[in-house]
Design a protein around this motif. Structure first.
Motif, PDB file in Angstrom:
ATOM      1  N   TYR A 267     -15.921  51.961  -8.026  1.00 59.91           N
ATOM      2  CA  TYR A 267     -16.098  51.904  -9.481  1.00 59.91           C
ATOM      3  C   TYR A 267     -17.136  52.931  -9.932  1.00 59.91           C
ATOM      4  CZ  TYR A 267     -17.584  50.413 -14.063  1.00 59.91           C
ATOM      5  OH  TYR A 267     -17.929  50.409 -15.383  1.00 59.91           O
ATOM      6  N   GLN A 268     -18.257  52.985  -9.228  1.00 61.10           N
ATOM      7  CA  GLN A 268     -19.319  53.924  -9.597  1.00 61.10           C
ATOM      8  C   GLN A 268     -18.843  55.368  -9.450  1.00 61.10           C
ATOM      9  OE1 GLN A 268     -21.845  53.251 -11.179  1.00 61.10           O
ATOM     10  NE2 GLN A 268     -22.567  51.228 -10.654  1.00 61.10           N
ATOM     11  N   TYR A 269     -18.114  55.641  -8.375  1.00 59.48           N
ATOM     12  CA  TYR A 269     -17.605  56.997  -8.148  1.00 59.48           C
ATOM     13  C   TYR A 269     -16.675  57.413  -9.291  1.00 59.48           C
ATOM     14  CZ  TYR A 269     -15.560  60.986  -5.665  1.00 59.48           C
ATOM     15  OH  TYR A 269     -15.134  62.241  -5.308  1.00 59.48           O
ATOM     16  N   ASP A 270     -15.747  56.527  -9.643  1.00 59.87           N
ATOM     17  CA  ASP A 270     -14.838  56.810 -10.756  1.00 59.87           C
ATOM     18  C   ASP A 270     -15.614  57.021 -12.053  1.00 59.87           C
ATOM     19  OD1 ASP A 270     -12.723  56.548  -9.020  1.00 59.87           O
ATOM     20  OD2 ASP A 270     -12.134  54.557  -9.712  1.00 59.87           O
ATOM     21  N   ASN A 271     -16.636  56.226 -12.252  1.00 56.90           N
ATOM     22  CA  ASN A 271     -17.447  56.316 -13.467  1.00 56.90           C
ATOM     23  C   ASN A 271     -18.217  57.637 -13.518  1.00 56.90           C
ATOM     24  OD1 ASN A 271     -18.521  55.365 -15.909  1.00 56.90           O
ATOM     25  ND2 ASN A 271     -20.309  54.542 -14.862  1.00 56.90           N
ATOM     26  N   VAL A 272     -18.839  58.013 -12.411  1.00 52.89           N
ATOM     27  CA  VAL A 272     -19.613  59.258 -12.364  1.00 52.89           C
ATOM     28  C   VAL A 272     -18.714  60.463 -12.626  1.00 52.89           C
ATOM     29  CG1 VAL A 272     -20.841  60.808 -10.771  1.00 52.89           C
ATOM     30  CG2 VAL A 272     -21.499  58.412 -10.922  1.00 52.89           C
TER      31      VAL A 272
ATOM     32  N   ASP B  53     -26.519  72.180  -8.456  1.00 47.32           N
ATOM     33  CA  ASP B  53     -26.053  72.670  -9.740  1.00 47.32           C
ATOM     34  C   ASP B  53     -25.732  71.584 -10.754  1.00 47.32           C
ATOM     35  OD1 ASP B  53     -23.895  71.696  -8.377  1.00 47.32           O
ATOM     36  OD2 ASP B  53     -22.544  73.324  -8.916  1.00 47.32           O
ATOM     37  N   SER B  54     -25.651  70.350 -10.352  1.00 47.44           N
ATOM     38  CA  SER B  54     -25.265  69.300 -11.296  1.00 47.44           C
ATOM     39  C   SER B  54     -26.141  68.084 -11.098  1.00 47.44           C
ATOM     40  CB  SER B  54     -23.803  68.910 -11.079  1.00 47.44           C
ATOM     41  OG  SER B  54     -23.507  67.737 -11.794  1.00 47.44           O
ATOM     42  N   LYS B  55     -26.483  67.444 -12.201  1.00 46.64           N
ATOM     43  CA  LYS B  55     -27.308  66.245 -12.129  1.00 46.64           C
ATOM     44  C   LYS B  55     -26.629  65.167 -11.300  1.00 46.64           C
ATOM     45  CE  LYS B  55     -29.579  62.747 -14.880  1.00 46.64           C
ATOM     46  NZ  LYS B  55     -29.908  62.235 -16.177  1.00 46.64           N
ATOM     47  N   HIS B  56     -25.297  65.110 -11.317  1.00 43.49           N
ATOM     48  CA  HIS B  56     -24.577  64.043 -10.631  1.00 43.49           C
ATOM     49  C   HIS B  56     -24.012  64.466  -9.280  1.00 43.49           C
ATOM     50  CE1 HIS B  56     -25.021  61.601 -14.145  1.00 43.49           C
ATOM     51  NE2 HIS B  56     -24.493  62.541 -14.892  1.00 43.49           N
ATOM     52  N   ALA B  57     -24.194  65.713  -8.887  1.00 41.54           N
ATOM     53  CA  ALA B  57     -23.581  66.195  -7.646  1.00 41.54           C
ATOM     54  C   ALA B  57     -24.063  65.411  -6.440  1.00 41.54           C
ATOM     55  CB  ALA B  57     -23.863  67.687  -7.459  1.00 41.54           C
ATOM     56  N   ASN B  58     -25.372  65.197  -6.324  1.00 42.45           N
ATOM     57  CA  ASN B  58     -25.894  64.479  -5.175  1.00 42.45           C
ATOM     58  C   ASN B  58     -25.432  63.032  -5.181  1.00 42.45           C
ATOM     59  OD1 ASN B  58     -27.148  66.853  -4.580  1.00 42.45           O
ATOM     60  ND2 ASN B  58     -29.193  66.175  -5.124  1.00 42.45           N
TER      61      ASN B  58
ATOM     62  N   GLU C 172     -30.281  61.704  -8.686  1.00 45.23           N
ATOM     63  CA  GLU C 172     -31.164  61.964  -9.824  1.00 45.23           C
ATOM     64  C   GLU C 172     -31.033  60.927 -10.927  1.00 45.23           C
ATOM     65  OE1 GLU C 172     -31.096  66.026 -11.143  1.00 45.23           O
ATOM     66  OE2 GLU C 172     -30.786  66.719  -9.098  1.00 45.23           O
ATOM     67  N   ASP C 173     -29.871  60.312 -11.045  1.00 46.72           N
ATOM     68  CA  ASP C 173     -29.630  59.331 -12.099  1.00 46.72           C
ATOM     69  C   ASP C 173     -30.368  58.028 -11.780  1.00 46.72           C
ATOM     70  OD1 ASP C 173     -27.667  58.630 -14.485  1.00 46.72           O
ATOM     71  OD2 ASP C 173     -27.699  56.919 -13.100  1.00 46.72           O
ATOM     72  N   ASP C 174     -31.103  57.492 -12.748  1.00 39.49           N
ATOM     73  CA  ASP C 174     -31.895  56.274 -12.527  1.00 39.49           C
ATOM     74  C   ASP C 174     -31.031  55.067 -12.169  1.00 39.49           C
ATOM     75  OD1 ASP C 174     -34.286  57.583 -12.943  1.00 39.49           O
ATOM     76  OD2 ASP C 174     -34.398  57.054 -15.070  1.00 39.49           O
ATOM     77  N   LEU C 175     -29.870  54.935 -12.816  1.00 38.47           N
ATOM     78  CA  LEU C 175     -28.982  53.818 -12.492  1.00 38.47           C
ATOM     79  C   LEU C 175     -28.412  53.977 -11.086  1.00 38.47           C
ATOM     80  CD1 LEU C 175     -27.116  53.378 -15.899  1.00 38.47           C
ATOM     81  CD2 LEU C 175     -28.932  51.933 -14.944  1.00 38.47           C
ATOM     82  N   GLY C 176     -28.124  55.205 -10.695  1.00 38.21           N
ATOM     83  CA  GLY C 176     -27.656  55.468  -9.336  1.00 38.21           C
ATOM     84  C   GLY C 176     -28.721  55.122  -8.309  1.00 38.21           C
ATOM     85  N   LYS C 177     -29.954  55.526  -8.587  1.00 37.48           N
ATOM     86  CA  LYS C 177     -31.068  55.178  -7.695  1.00 37.48           C
ATOM     87  C   LYS C 177     -31.180  53.666  -7.525  1.00 37.48           C
ATOM     88  CE  LYS C 177     -34.282  58.989  -8.534  1.00 37.48           C
ATOM     89  NZ  LYS C 177     -34.322  59.471  -7.178  1.00 37.48           N
TER      90      LYS C 177
END
Length: 178
Positions: free
Chosen positions: A155-160, A99-104, A34-39
């Motif tokens: 890095y992204q995982y730790d950040n999320v 349940d969470s914006k960052h879960a996926n 869902e996060d634009d930067l993640g996409k």
């Protein structure tokens, strides 16, 4: 057209399969995050998998010629189906729920890191087994690319998950008392 050993052909086939599976996974991860930067990150990684295929093609074509590359690539790409890792991502998303914006995104990152670890191992193993300098160079180059992807994902995982830092003093209590 030059004659290519069976090991190099097998490296090319496995590499194509690995890169196609990675691309399919990253495309699906971009859709469900869902996060634009993640996409954007997952989309970029999908495009980099295409770039890896171009590198494989250039090296193999310089060794064997375009006709043999095209035959192998067409055969492997014709087998393309849904990547098993996409199914794993879908199962992780279903288990977590929405349940969470960052879960996926977190689930996708975790699966992607494991995928990259396996790719690194695959290419490092090929580097050790390669019989020709060109095959060794191909495998090491791709292992290095996969290491970069893994580091980015970690890095992204730790950040999320807000885990990307060291504590030098107690910033919170460990006894559940706020």
């Amino acid at each position: 057209m030059a004659s290519i050993d069976a090991q190099t052909i097998e490296i090319v086939k496995k590499s194509i399969k690995l890169e196609l599976a990675g691309k399919g996974f990253y495309e699906r991860a971009a859709e469900v995050t869902e996060d634009d930067l993640g996409k954007a990150m997952f989309s970029r990684l999908a495009k980099e998998e295409d770039g890896h295929l171009v590198v494989i093609e250039k090296i193999f074509t310089s060794m064997a010629g375009g006709e043999q590359w095209r035959a192998i690539a067409d055969e492997e790409m014709g087998k393309k189906g849904p990547a098993p890792l996409v199914d794993e991502l879908e199962a992780a998303i279903a288990k977590r729920g929405g349940d969470s914006k960052h879960a996926n995104g977190a689930a996708a990152l975790k699966i992607a890191m494991e995928m990259e670890r396996k790719a690194i191992g695959f290419f490092e193993d090929l580097t050790r087994k390669a019989k020709t300098p060109t095959a060794r160079e191909l495998a090491e180059s791709l292992a290095e690319e996969e290491r970069f992807h893994y580091d980015l994902l970690q890095y992204q995982y730790d950040n999320v998950l807000n885990m990307g830092f060291w504590l030098d003093s107690a910033e919170f209590r460990m006894d559940a008392k706020f």
